[in-house]
Design a protein around this motif. Structure first.
Motif, PDB file in Angstrom:
ATOM      1  N   LYS A   1       8.613  -5.592  -5.316  1.00  0.00           N
ATOM      2  CA  LYS A   1       9.394  -4.441  -4.718  1.00  0.00           C
ATOM      3  C   LYS A   1      10.800  -4.240  -5.403  1.00  0.00           C
ATOM      4  CE  LYS A   1       7.461  -5.476  -0.138  1.00  0.00           C
ATOM      5  NZ  LYS A   1       7.869  -6.090   1.332  1.00  0.00           N
TER       6      LYS A   1
ATOM      7  N   THR B   1       7.809   4.059  -5.929  1.00  0.00           N
ATOM      8  CA  THR B   1       6.851   3.678  -5.444  1.00  0.00           C
ATOM      9  C   THR B   1       6.642   4.901  -4.087  1.00  0.00           C
ATOM     10  OG1 THR B   1       7.549   2.307  -3.381  1.00  0.00           O
ATOM     11  CG2 THR B   1       6.906   1.413  -5.455  1.00  0.00           C
ATOM     12  N   TRP B   2       5.296   5.129  -3.913  1.00  0.00           N
ATOM     13  CA  TRP B   2       4.980   6.306  -2.710  1.00  0.00           C
ATOM     14  C   TRP B   2       3.852   5.639  -2.148  1.00  0.00           C
ATOM     15  CZ3 TRP B   2       0.337   8.099  -3.675  1.00  0.00           C
ATOM     16  CH2 TRP B   2      -0.143   8.429  -5.192  1.00  0.00           C
TER      17      TRP B   2
ATOM     18  N   ASN C   1      10.336   4.729  -1.730  1.00  0.00           N
ATOM     19  CA  ASN C   1      11.064   3.912  -1.958  1.00  0.00           C
ATOM     20  C   ASN C   1      12.484   4.431  -2.440  1.00  0.00           C
ATOM     21  OD1 ASN C   1      10.831   3.757  -4.597  1.00  0.00           O
ATOM     22  ND2 ASN C   1      10.536   1.735  -4.815  1.00  0.00           N
ATOM     23  N   ASP C   2      13.525   3.617  -2.519  1.00  0.00           N
ATOM     24  CA  ASP C   2      14.643   3.761  -2.782  1.00  0.00           C
ATOM     25  C   ASP C   2      14.759   4.227  -4.240  1.00  0.00           C
ATOM     26  OD1 ASP C   2      15.867   3.363  -0.237  1.00  0.00           O
ATOM     27  OD2 ASP C   2      16.528   1.263  -0.817  1.00  0.00           O
TER      28      ASP C   2
ATOM     29  N   LEU D   1      17.831   8.575  -0.184  1.00  0.00           N
ATOM     30  CA  LEU D   1      16.609   8.292   0.272  1.00  0.00           C
ATOM     31  C   LEU D   1      16.332   9.197   1.466  1.00  0.00           C
ATOM     32  CD1 LEU D   1      13.688   7.152   0.162  1.00  0.00           C
ATOM     33  CD2 LEU D   1      14.486   5.325   1.472  1.00  0.00           C
TER      34      LEU D   1
ATOM     35  N   THR E   1       2.927   4.510  -8.017  1.00  0.00           N
ATOM     36  CA  THR E   1       4.144   4.310  -8.673  1.00  0.00           C
ATOM     37  C   THR E   1       4.718   5.453  -9.537  1.00  0.00           C
ATOM     38  OG1 THR E   1       3.210   3.193 -10.672  1.00  0.00           O
ATOM     39  CG2 THR E   1       3.703   1.624  -8.870  1.00  0.00           C
TER      40      THR E   1
END
Length: 787
Positions: free
Chosen positions: A294, A300-301, A313-314, A324, A398
């Protein structure tokens, strides 16, 4: 008295008849002996005590290349030339050894016979003295036979045995060969290293040496293998107290070919201690690894397909320059950021994966950042769940920023161009040096024709200085850079290809063969990019033929107006076939030959053919490849033709220089007629007698003939590189066999050639770099000839 005289006459007549009969029997016996010897299957040569040939049979004539009529009375050393096949050093005369030791002498191993025509035979057998009833030696008989085939087979078997043994010892896993009673028969070096405390291993039971027990392991794959006759495998403990805790053991049966009975077992043993530990560590740290992922530098989606909701993700937001909370959590956000030119292809890849046609989704795509710039993203994903009907439900993946890699790729393309030009520059330098050689030579000769106070000498000296500067210029690299979309013009493709190929092969031992069709259409292409295409293909072919060969380039018109081929647009094309005689490409590599960064060469970066493929496709053309290992490679290109009429030829025929002749016998070998002519003129002006040869084969023939005639050459000047023929490196080996004292001088336009730097290691006596002057050549010849 008359009766007595009659009786005496009758006795005399009888004695005469007996003598005639005895002579006839002797002649008949001699003829039968001669016929017998001539028909013997082995080669036979008989000599007198001075070592001169008295008799040869047919087989000896065939192997030596000498007929009895011309060999009779000649020294055996001349007829029967033998050397050591390993060292090529001359072997001892068997006749001299027989006469010295007065007994049969066997030829040593590796004895090679060199026939009159240069043919080489591996021979075996012996020489023996010819003795009469009193033991007096009247000569020597030499009996030998051609064992070339057997010798090669024996050497090949020895090499194979050494090769297999080296493979056996180089394998980094343990190998143990056992008898059916589990006694160790043979092990490789790895086993000796692993179980060094129990050496020697051979002759002991495997369970005792490897596991420290007094009975086989339970389970024991080797015992199962003996029962089933099939390969068996188990993970078993290692030797107690050693670093090897666990091993993966495969047992393979060794069977007798005729009876099928198991005669032994091969155990293949792999130390998996680290792997087992890693598996344990992996299980223990699974949750920690998930947390670490992480925090990895990956965007990442996670896409919930039924709702269309996407969670980023951030790092994904940061990568695109957003916070975000600025990201709209819907698929439309992602689509709006993709470059319009990339979106159709990417959506097609996504659809293929969602519908189950591909196991994974992956695409390289440009995406717009918040600031308006573009980043290259490697987008990778996979459907994680599907419903009962097989429709995708959750799709995750990703984002990886590969902008830097893409920029590096562009830079590497430029480097590939520079590499191609570097090869061109070497060829240009070689050809330019040949031209300068002619200029240097003619100026040197002109200076000899003038008095020392002649006013023209000043200008000739200045011309020599200018040419020295020109020589230095040949060491500079030529550079160019051109890319992007092709700027097309009407180009005579046959002329362009011939110029590029000749430049790239200049100075190499690969010969180009051009096969252009008559009335070839001009091509509608970017001239600079086409130069790069055919330069890349030529360099590839040259590297595939390290021992030389021919490169065939065929060009013809092909009208595809009414038929489809490779999804090309209908129209007129020029079909170009580039075929080499090189090492070929294996099928597993052939499938990736145009992939960026894929290369089988240590020094390559894998962009040459990728660039070629890209250029051809940008021109609306097509390129394909076919190859067979050991038989060469064929590239086939279709390039768009121009509607213009045939363009005029731009090339001009090169004028051929006139020829000349030589006094203290010098043989000059060079494939350039211009170089041969100027060398003849320079040497003749210096009082030498000169003959010339175009390649190594002709040089060897001329040198051999000169030796046989009793008028050998005093020195040989040899060029290193002969395109399509034998060069100096190969030719000197043959000449030194003919004459170990041969005085050979190496000449080349490549000053940094490895042979020029270490000429004595190759048998040369001196060097002379092109272009050379009269004074330099005089100096080298004087040094070599001792004058």
């Amino acid at each position: 008295k008359f009766i007595e005289f009659d009786r005496m006459a009758e006795n005399a007549n009888k004695m005469l008849r007996d003598k005639i009969h005895a002579r006839q029997e002797l002649l008949g016996e001699r003829e039968r002996l001669f016929v017998t010897i001539r028909s013997i299957g082995d080669a036979v040569i008989a000599t007198d005590t001075s070592g001169r040939v008295a008799l040869m049979n047919i087989v000896a004539e065939q192997l030596t290349g000498w007929k009895l009529a011309e060999a009779k009375g000649q020294s055996l050393n001349k007829i029967f030339t033998i050397v050591n096949a390993k060292t090529l050093k001359k072997a001892q005369n068997p006749v001299a050894l027989v006469l010295k030791h007065r007994k049969i002498i066997g030829l040593t191993n590796h004895t090679m016979l060199i026939a009159k025509d240069g043919a080489q035979y591996q021979i075996a057998d012996s020489a023996a003295p010819i003795q009469d009833s009193t033991g007096k030696i009247s000569g020597v008989v030499l009996v030998f036979r051609d064992v070339t085939k057997e010798y090669k087979m024996r050497e090949e078997l020895l090499n194979n045995e050494q090769f297999l043994n080296s493979i056996f010892e180089s394998i980094q896993d343990g190998i143990s060969i056992l008898n059916p009673d589990l006694t160790i028969r043979h092990v490789n070096g790895v086993m000796n290293k692993w179980y060094a405390s129990n050496l020697p291993l051979e002759g002991k039971k495997c369970f005792s040496c490897y596991h420290g027990t007094n009975k086989p392991c339970d389970p024991c794959p080797t015992l199962r293998c003996l029962e089933s006759g099939k390969t068996e495998m188990n993970i078993v403990p290692g030797l107690p107290g050693s670093e090897i805790k666990w091993v993966e053991l495969y047992s393979f049966p060794i069977k007798d070919d005729k009876s099928g009975k198991i005669t032994g077992i091969v155990e293949f043993i792999r130390d998996i201690t680290e792997r087992r530990q890693a598996e344990e560590d992996l299980r223990e740290n699974k949750e920690q690894l998930e947390l670490a992922l992480k925090g990895a530098d990956l965007g990442t989606w996670n896409w919930d397909i039924p709702t269309g909701h996407v969670v980023f993700n951030d790092r994904w937001a940061e990568m695109m320059g957003y916070r975000l909370d600025e990201i709209d959590p819907h698929l439309s956000t992602w689509e709006k950021l993709v470059h319009p030119d990339d979106l159709p292809a990417v959506m097609s890849i996504v659809t293929d994966h969602l519908e189950g046609r591909t196991p994974i989704y992956q695409a390289e795509v440009r995406m717009r950042t918040k600031s308006g710039g573009w980043k290259w993203i490697l987008d990778t994903g996979k459907v994680l769940t599907r419903d009962k009907q097989g429709k995708p439900v959750r799709f995750a993946g990703t984002h990886l920023d590969i902008t830097a890699r893409k920029r590096a790729e562009e830079e590497l393309q430029k480097m590939e161009k520079l590499k191609s030009v570097g090869t061109l520059a070497g060829g240009i330098a070689h050809d330019f040096n040949n031209i300068l050689m002619s200029l240097f030579g003619n100026i040197s000769i002109a200076k000899l024709e003038l008095n020392k106070d002649h006013p023209a000498l000043k200008f000739l000296n200045e011309a020599e200085k200018s040419m020295n500067r020109a020589t230095r210029l040949t060491n500079q690299l030529l550079t160019f850079a051109r890319g992007g979309e092709p700027v097309k013009e009407n180009v005579p493709l046959d002329e362009l290809v011939e110029d590029i190929v000749r430049f790239d092969l200049s100075g190499s031992n690969v010969k180009p063969v051009f096969e252009p069709a008559a009335n070839l259409w001009p091509a509608k292409v970017d001239k600079g990019q086409m130069q790069q295409v055919f330069s890349n293909l030529t360099i590839n072919a040259n590297q595939a033929m390290p021992d030389g060969g021919q490169l065939y380039i065929n060009m013809k018109n092909e009208d595809l107006s009414e038929k489809s081929l490779f999804d090309l647009k209908p129209g007129k094309y020029i079909k170009v076939t580039v075929r080499d005689e090189g090492t070929g490409i294996g099928q597993k590599h052939l499938e990736r030959i145009f992939d960026p960064y894929f290369t089988t060469k240590q020094e390559g970066n894998g962009l040459g053919l990728a660039t070629t493929y890209s250029i051809v496709n940008r021109h609306g053309g097509h390129i394909s490849v076919e190859s067979v290992l050991g038989k060469g490679t064929v590239f086939t290109l279709h390039l768009p033709a121009s509607e213009a009429h045939r363009l005029p030829k731009t090339g001009q025929a090169k004028a051929k220089p006139s020829a000349t002749v030589q006094n203290a016998r010098i043989l000059v070998m060079d494939d350039e007629e211009m170089i041969r002519n100027i060398a003849v003129q320079i040497l003749e002006k210096n009082g030498y007698e000169v003959q010339t040869a175009e390649d190594g084969k002709q040089t060897i023939e001329m040198y051999s003939q000169a030796l046989d005639s009793g008028e050998p050459f005093d020195a040989v000047i040899m060029d290193l590189t002969i395109p399509g023929g034998m060069g100096g490196e190969a030719a000197i080996k043959e000449i030194l066999i003919l004459d170990p004292k041969a005085k050979c001088i190496v000449s080349s336009g490549y000053a940094d050639d490895r042979i020029m730097a270490n000429f004595t290691e190759y048998g040369f006596k001196d060097i002379v770099s092109k272009p050379y002057t009269l004074s330099l050549l005089q100096e080298v010849l004087s040094r070599v000839l001792g004058k």
